[in-house]
Design a protein around this motif. Structure first.
Motif, PDB file in Angstrom:
ATOM      1  N   PRO A  94      26.292 -91.996  62.340  1.00 60.35           N
ATOM      2  CA  PRO A  94      25.874 -93.000  61.357  1.00 60.35           C
ATOM      3  C   PRO A  94      25.323 -92.369  60.074  1.00 60.35           C
ATOM      4  CG  PRO A  94      24.791 -93.344  63.481  1.00 60.35           C
ATOM      5  CD  PRO A  94      25.487 -92.035  63.553  1.00 60.35           C
ATOM      6  N   ILE A  95      25.604 -93.019  58.969  1.00 58.06           N
ATOM      7  CA  ILE A  95      25.039 -92.678  57.673  1.00 58.06           C
ATOM      8  C   ILE A  95      24.135 -93.846  57.310  1.00 58.06           C
ATOM      9  CG2 ILE A  95      25.527 -92.185  55.247  1.00 58.06           C
ATOM     10  CD1 ILE A  95      28.406 -91.398  56.191  1.00 58.06           C
ATOM     11  N   THR A  96      22.865 -93.573  57.051  1.00 58.70           N
ATOM     12  CA  THR A  96      21.910 -94.621  56.685  1.00 58.70           C
ATOM     13  C   THR A  96      21.822 -94.677  55.162  1.00 58.70           C
ATOM     14  OG1 THR A  96      20.652 -94.176  58.701  1.00 58.70           O
ATOM     15  CG2 THR A  96      19.553 -95.469  56.986  1.00 58.70           C
ATOM     16  N   VAL A  97      22.046 -95.872  54.615  1.00 56.40           N
ATOM     17  CA  VAL A  97      22.128 -96.047  53.168  1.00 56.40           C
ATOM     18  C   VAL A  97      21.184 -97.162  52.736  1.00 56.40           C
ATOM     19  CG1 VAL A  97      23.690 -96.588  51.254  1.00 56.40           C
ATOM     20  CG2 VAL A  97      24.536 -95.316  53.235  1.00 56.40           C
ATOM     21  N   GLY A  98      20.483 -96.928  51.642  1.00 58.35           N
ATOM     22  CA  GLY A  98      19.665 -97.957  51.012  1.00 58.35           C
ATOM     23  C   GLY A  98      20.428 -98.518  49.824  1.00 58.35           C
ATOM     24  N   ILE A  99      20.507 -99.840  49.747  1.00 64.17           N
ATOM     25  CA  ILE A  99      21.228-100.478  48.641  1.00 64.17           C
ATOM     26  C   ILE A  99      20.301-101.521  48.018  1.00 64.17           C
ATOM     27  CG2 ILE A  99      23.261-101.794  47.942  1.00 64.17           C
ATOM     28  CD1 ILE A  99      24.601-100.589  50.529  1.00 64.17           C
ATOM     29  N   GLU A 116      26.318 -86.473  59.502  1.00 65.85           N
ATOM     30  CA  GLU A 116      27.615 -85.830  59.685  1.00 65.85           C
ATOM     31  C   GLU A 116      27.513 -84.324  59.430  1.00 65.85           C
ATOM     32  OE1 GLU A 116      30.308 -87.186  60.808  1.00 65.85           O
ATOM     33  OE2 GLU A 116      30.043 -89.314  60.488  1.00 65.85           O
ATOM     34  N   SER A 117      28.498 -83.581  59.915  1.00 67.91           N
ATOM     35  CA  SER A 117      28.495 -82.137  59.720  1.00 67.91           C
ATOM     36  C   SER A 117      29.054 -81.732  58.358  1.00 67.91           C
ATOM     37  CB  SER A 117      29.290 -81.450  60.835  1.00 67.91           C
ATOM     38  OG  SER A 117      30.620 -81.907  60.823  1.00 67.91           O
ATOM     39  N   ARG A 118      29.771 -82.626  57.692  1.00 66.53           N
ATOM     40  CA  ARG A 118      30.288 -82.332  56.357  1.00 66.53           C
ATOM     41  C   ARG A 118      30.452 -83.635  55.590  1.00 66.53           C
ATOM     42  NH1 ARG A 118      35.671 -79.856  58.657  1.00 66.53           N
ATOM     43  NH2 ARG A 118      34.105 -78.274  58.875  1.00 66.53           N
ATOM     44  N   GLY A 119      30.715 -83.504  54.300  1.00 66.35           N
ATOM     45  CA  GLY A 119      30.915 -84.692  53.474  1.00 66.35           C
ATOM     46  C   GLY A 119      29.654 -85.217  52.831  1.00 66.35           C
ATOM     47  N   ASP A 120      28.564 -84.433  52.894  1.00 66.60           N
ATOM     48  CA  ASP A 120      27.292 -84.940  52.374  1.00 66.60           C
ATOM     49  C   ASP A 120      27.237 -84.996  50.854  1.00 66.60           C
ATOM     50  OD1 ASP A 120      27.082 -82.132  52.024  1.00 66.60           O
ATOM     51  OD2 ASP A 120      24.892 -82.256  52.124  1.00 66.60           O
ATOM     52  N   GLU A 121      28.325 -84.657  50.194  1.00 65.56           N
ATOM     53  CA  GLU A 121      28.353 -84.782  48.731  1.00 65.56           C
ATOM     54  C   GLU A 121      28.116 -86.227  48.297  1.00 65.56           C
ATOM     55  OE1 GLU A 121      31.089 -81.387  49.899  1.00 65.56           O
ATOM     56  OE2 GLU A 121      30.789 -83.443  50.569  1.00 65.56           O
ATOM     57  N   ASP A 147      35.521 -93.417  42.729  1.00 72.38           N
ATOM     58  CA  ASP A 147      36.275 -92.178  42.929  1.00 72.38           C
ATOM     59  C   ASP A 147      35.860 -91.528  44.236  1.00 72.38           C
ATOM     60  OD1 ASP A 147      37.742 -92.249  40.557  1.00 72.38           O
ATOM     61  OD2 ASP A 147      36.158 -91.227  39.429  1.00 72.38           O
ATOM     62  N   GLY A 148      36.839 -91.015  44.953  1.00 68.23           N
ATOM     63  CA  GLY A 148      36.575 -90.335  46.212  1.00 68.23           C
ATOM     64  C   GLY A 148      36.121 -88.901  45.999  1.00 68.23           C
ATOM     65  N   ILE A 149      35.816 -88.250  47.106  1.00 68.87           N
ATOM     66  CA  ILE A 149      35.435 -86.845  47.106  1.00 68.87           C
ATOM     67  C   ILE A 149      36.290 -86.153  48.157  1.00 68.87           C
ATOM     68  CG2 ILE A 149      33.596 -85.181  47.579  1.00 68.87           C
ATOM     69  CD1 ILE A 149      31.572 -87.345  46.796  1.00 68.87           C
ATOM     70  N   THR A 150      36.989 -85.112  47.756  1.00 70.44           N
ATOM     71  CA  THR A 150      37.820 -84.363  48.690  1.00 70.44           C
ATOM     72  C   THR A 150      36.945 -83.836  49.826  1.00 70.44           C
ATOM     73  OG1 THR A 150      39.278 -83.709  46.894  1.00 70.44           O
ATOM     74  CG2 THR A 150      39.388 -82.399  48.913  1.00 70.44           C
ATOM     75  N   GLY A 151      37.372 -84.095  51.041  1.00 71.01           N
ATOM     76  CA  GLY A 151      36.636 -83.629  52.211  1.00 71.01           C
ATOM     77  C   GLY A 151      35.556 -84.592  52.683  1.00 71.01           C
ATOM     78  N   ALA A 152      35.359 -85.673  51.949  1.00 72.91           N
ATOM     79  CA  ALA A 152      34.323 -86.647  52.324  1.00 72.91           C
ATOM     80  C   ALA A 152      34.893 -88.057  52.353  1.00 72.91           C
ATOM     81  CB  ALA A 152      33.150 -86.556  51.352  1.00 72.91           C
ATOM     82  N   LEU A 154      35.871 -90.193  54.659  1.00 73.37           N
ATOM     83  CA  LEU A 154      35.285 -91.196  55.556  1.00 73.37           C
ATOM     84  C   LEU A 154      33.870 -91.574  55.135  1.00 73.37           C
ATOM     85  CD1 LEU A 154      36.679 -89.845  58.938  1.00 73.37           C
ATOM     86  CD2 LEU A 154      37.543 -91.742  57.551  1.00 73.37           C
ATOM     87  N   SER A 155      33.123 -90.637  54.593  1.00 77.32           N
ATOM     88  CA  SER A 155      31.777 -90.939  54.089  1.00 77.32           C
ATOM     89  C   SER A 155      31.861 -91.835  52.855  1.00 77.32           C
ATOM     90  CB  SER A 155      31.034 -89.646  53.756  1.00 77.32           C
ATOM     91  OG  SER A 155      30.865 -88.861  54.914  1.00 77.32           O
ATOM     92  N   VAL A 156      32.816 -91.570  51.984  1.00 76.47           N
ATOM     93  CA  VAL A 156      33.029 -92.415  50.804  1.00 76.47           C
ATOM     94  C   VAL A 156      33.364 -93.836  51.249  1.00 76.47           C
ATOM     95  CG1 VAL A 156      34.563 -92.840  48.834  1.00 76.47           C
ATOM     96  CG2 VAL A 156      33.715 -90.522  49.283  1.00 76.47           C
TER      97      VAL A 156
END
Length: 176
Positions: A94-99, A116-121, A147-152, A154-156
């Motif tokens: 899970p990614i916890t996000v404040g909106i 997550e282990s990667r994609g934290d950009e 815009d997406g981020i290469t390697g992230a 699913l996080s995007v």
């Protein structure tokens, strides 16, 4: 013997670098209570509860493209502003996000906890600032491109989905 030692040393180095990068990608960047206080620029109002009815369940599941098992969501509201702390799985965790939403547009999006282990950009301002002023269209999509981020990827997607859900929820709790 020397080549075996060099191979072990090289393997250890590569493993160490890979492991340290995966550990570095995880973290708590802001506590939810601090995000809520910052959003309202004051002590936060008392939390409210949004009960998930059949309509909300259907919309949330349409946006997420998977089952949503919660019965209620907590949120904070002050006049035309709401704050939502939501979670969605990136790839595995899970990614916890404040909106923070003001006048039915996103005022701020912040990754609070990234597991997550990667994609934290996606936690950086250069990415989350893209959500500022975004609104929800009738087709449940954002009115602006993210815009997406290469390697992230699913996080995007997770942050985009959560933004859409927060905007839909905000519209339902702030309507007159």
């Amino acid at each position: 013997m020397k080549s075996t030692s060099l191979c072990l040393l090289a393997f250890s180095f590569i493993f160490g670098v890979s492991f340290s990068q995966s550990v570095l990608a995880r973290g708590v960047y802001q506590q939810p209570d601090d995000f809520i206080s910052q959003a309202f620029n004051a002590p936060p109002p008392k939390a409210k509860v949004f009960w998930i009815d059949d309509e909300a369940q259907d919309v949330i599941e349409e946006i997420l493209s998977h089952r949503f098992k919660k019965m209620r969501l907590r949120y904070w509201q002050q006049e035309s502003e709401t704050v939502w702390i939501l979670e969605e799985i990136g790839k595995e965790s899970p990614i916890t996000v404040g909106i923070h939403i003001k006048d039915q547009a996103i005022a701020q999006t912040k990754v609070l906890v990234y597991r997550e282990s990667r994609g934290d950009e996606v936690r950086h301002d250069f990415f989350t600032d893209q959500f500022k002023s975004a609104k929800l269209k009738d087709d449940l999509k954002l009115n602006q491109h993210i815009d997406g981020i290469t390697g992230a990827t699913l996080s995007v997607r997770a942050l985009t989905k959560l933004s859409r859900i927060a905007l839909w929820l905000d519209a339902h709790v702030t309507k007159s």
